[in-house]
Design an enzyme around this catalytic site. Structure first.
Site, PDB file in Angstrom:
ATOM      1  N   MET A  13       0.826  -1.204   0.000  1.00 47.76           N
ATOM      2  CA  MET A  13       0.000   0.000   0.000  1.00 47.76           C
ATOM      3  C   MET A  13       0.866   1.262   0.000  1.00 47.76           C
ATOM      4  SD  MET A  13      -3.079  -1.075  -0.221  1.00 47.76           S
ATOM      5  CE  MET A  13      -4.075   0.360   0.170  1.00 47.76           C
ATOM      6  N   ASP A  32      10.947   3.800   5.075  1.00 48.34           N
ATOM      7  CA  ASP A  32      10.836   2.465   5.666  1.00 48.34           C
ATOM      8  C   ASP A  32      12.161   2.150   6.327  1.00 48.34           C
ATOM      9  OD1 ASP A  32      10.495  -0.494   6.059  1.00 48.34           O
ATOM     10  OD2 ASP A  32       8.700  -0.144   4.855  1.00 48.34           O
ATOM     11  N   GLU A  82      -1.065  -3.565  10.563  1.00 46.82           N
ATOM     12  CA  GLU A  82      -2.243  -3.288  11.382  1.00 46.82           C
ATOM     13  C   GLU A  82      -2.047  -3.750  12.826  1.00 46.82           C
ATOM     14  OE1 GLU A  82      -5.862  -2.047   9.830  1.00 46.82           O
ATOM     15  OE2 GLU A  82      -3.958  -1.009   9.622  1.00 46.82           O
ATOM     16  N   LYS A  87       1.827   1.360  15.134  1.00 49.09           N
ATOM     17  CA  LYS A  87       1.334   2.634  14.601  1.00 49.09           C
ATOM     18  C   LYS A  87       1.536   3.762  15.610  1.00 49.09           C
ATOM     19  CE  LYS A  87      -2.155   0.550  11.521  1.00 49.09           C
ATOM     20  NZ  LYS A  87      -1.741   1.075  10.207  1.00 49.09           N
ATOM     21  N   SER A 109      -7.437  -0.075   8.006  1.00 50.99           N
ATOM     22  CA  SER A 109      -8.761  -0.524   7.561  1.00 50.99           C
ATOM     23  C   SER A 109      -9.572  -1.070   8.732  1.00 50.99           C
ATOM     24  CB  SER A 109      -8.618  -1.612   6.492  1.00 50.99           C
ATOM     25  OG  SER A 109      -7.907  -2.728   6.997  1.00 50.99           O
ATOM     26  N   HIS A 130      -8.443   5.616   4.214  1.00 52.48           N
ATOM     27  CA  HIS A 130      -8.370   4.207   3.831  1.00 52.48           C
ATOM     28  C   HIS A 130      -8.422   4.096   2.314  1.00 52.48           C
ATOM     29  CE1 HIS A 130     -10.380   0.035   3.541  1.00 52.48           C
ATOM     30  NE2 HIS A 130      -9.061  -0.086   3.550  1.00 52.48           N
ATOM     31  N   ASN A 133      -6.723  -1.107  -2.733  1.00 58.21           N
ATOM     32  CA  ASN A 133      -5.580  -1.660  -3.461  1.00 58.21           C
ATOM     33  C   ASN A 133      -5.913  -1.925  -4.935  1.00 58.21           C
ATOM     34  OD1 ASN A 133      -2.973  -2.639  -3.741  1.00 58.21           O
ATOM     35  ND2 ASN A 133      -3.481  -4.692  -3.048  1.00 58.21           N
ATOM     36  N   ASN A 181     -15.766  -2.674   3.954  1.00 60.38           N
ATOM     37  CA  ASN A 181     -15.431  -3.985   4.514  1.00 60.38           C
ATOM     38  C   ASN A 181     -16.593  -4.593   5.305  1.00 60.38           C
ATOM     39  OD1 ASN A 181     -12.927  -4.021   3.356  1.00 60.38           O
ATOM     40  ND2 ASN A 181     -11.826  -3.348   5.176  1.00 60.38           N
TER      41      ASN A 181
END
Length: 368
Positions: A13, A32, A82, A87, A109, A130, A133, A181
């Protein structure tokens, strides 16, 4: 002065979100701390830009292993795994680097934005964005307002989403799975329930494609997305309090690694792992007709619950499902097509037969 964008995480993502902003002319830093992930993400982002004939925008994209390089960013998208604490740690580190006016946007998400903002001294700067993809192609972003998100943060974010060519829906109340979702979860549950009852994938997909008008059958879609993704997504929703359960067939196929295209076998068999083929559906092979309303009645009910509880508007919910999942009609449009009485009757029949509380018609549907 144009915003400088930061992206935390160079995974699937993150690198695509970075490429998206770069393609729209924004100077974008992708960070990263894993050198291998950073290099892989860079290569994938450049390939995406090349495929879209946007190589000339690649100079806007900078990949870095130093978070300090994001010090000049005014909008930072977080796209790390997640896991709540991972986070939160990212946000704590960012607060020591970026200006106090910078906005933090999480691509989560599942995790409530308010839970993430608890780690911040300036909680009003955090919002959810959100993306779907691949972000560089998919047109929708669910913009999620947390309990502490300020009006300025929301307005700046929605304006930026428009600037990068995205349609957005605003989610005004935090619920597990947001809009897309949650509604998908109901349709997927019903698909596996039909499998549990002995219906074939072809019978389900014929009803989905040829009657509902979906571009892919439900079983075909699950194979394409990956049954493991559906399994873990369902588990995460359940852990967050979403009222559902694992179907017997979902559990079984997951354990057997019948995960669809990626493993070469799911509901359908494929020539090789990773090699997708369009499923041919011949009406002559359909032994039993699946009622198409059965497939989406729960999804319509979930959409009605979302609207009734102030999560989003009926129009935005319809728009979200059309843009994110390519449904030909949104759930409320399907409600109009089938008729309120028929949808309520289907839900009541399912509730009477199986006793699952999520089949109870929502208050919005039940009101005349």
């Amino acid at each position: 002065m144009q915003k400088i964008i930061g992206v935390i995480g160079a995974g699937t993502m993150g690198n695509s979100i970075g490429a998206l902003f770069a393609s729209r002319g924004f100077r974008t830093f992708v960070y990263d701390n894993n050198a291998e992930a950073l290099e892989r993400g860079k290569n994938n982002a450049l390939k995406s830009l090349s495929r879209l004939k946007m190589e000339d925008t690649s100079s806007n994209l900078i990949f870095t292993s130093s978070m300090k390089d994001l010090s000049g960013c005014s909008f930072i998208v977080e796209a790390v795994p997640e896991v709540l604490e991972i986070k939160r740690e990212v946000y704590r580190d960012l607060e020591n680097i970026v200006p106090v006016s910078a906005i933090f946007a999480s691509n989560t998400s599942t995790i409530p934005i308010s839970d993430l903002s608890d780690s911040l001294s300036k909680k009003e700067r955090l919002i959810g964005t959100h993306f779907f993809n691949p972000p560089i192609i998919m047109p929708l972003v669910e913009v999620v307002r947390g309990r502490n998100t300020s009006d300025d943060t929301l307005q700046t974010t929605t304006r930026l989403m428009s600037d990068i060519g995205k349609k957005y829906v605003v989610i005004s109340k935090e619920v597990p799975g947001f809009i897309v979702n949650r509604i998908n979860a109901r349709a997927f549950y019903e698909t596996f329930s039909l499998i549990d009852e002995g219906y074939s994938p072809e019978e389900i997909d014929f009803a989905t494609r040829n009657v509902l008008g979906f571009p892919m059958g439900m079983c075909e879609l699950i194979d394409f997305v990956g049954l493991d993704v559906i399994y873990y997504g369902t588990r995460e929703l359940m852990d967050r309090g979403f009222n559902t359960e694992m179907n017997r067939s979902l559990e079984g196929m997951f354990k057997e690694k019948r995960w669809g295209v990626k493993t070469g076998y799911g509901f359908y068999k494929y020539d090789a792992p990773g090699r997708y083929r369009k499923i041919n559906l011949n009406e002559a092979d359909i032994k039993r007709k699946v009622d198409p309303l059965r497939i989406i009645a729960g999804a319509i009910n979930e959409a009605a619950w979302l609207a009734d509880n102030g999560v989003s508007s009926q129009n935005e919910i319809d728009e979200a499902m059309k843009l994110a999942m390519n449904w030909p009609y949104g759930p409320f449009a399907y409600l109009d097509r089938f008729g309120r009485a028929a949808v309520i009757a289907e839900l009541q029949d399912l509730y009477d037969r199986y006793g699952k509380s999520w089949y109870r018609p929502s208050e919005l549907l039940s009101r005349a």
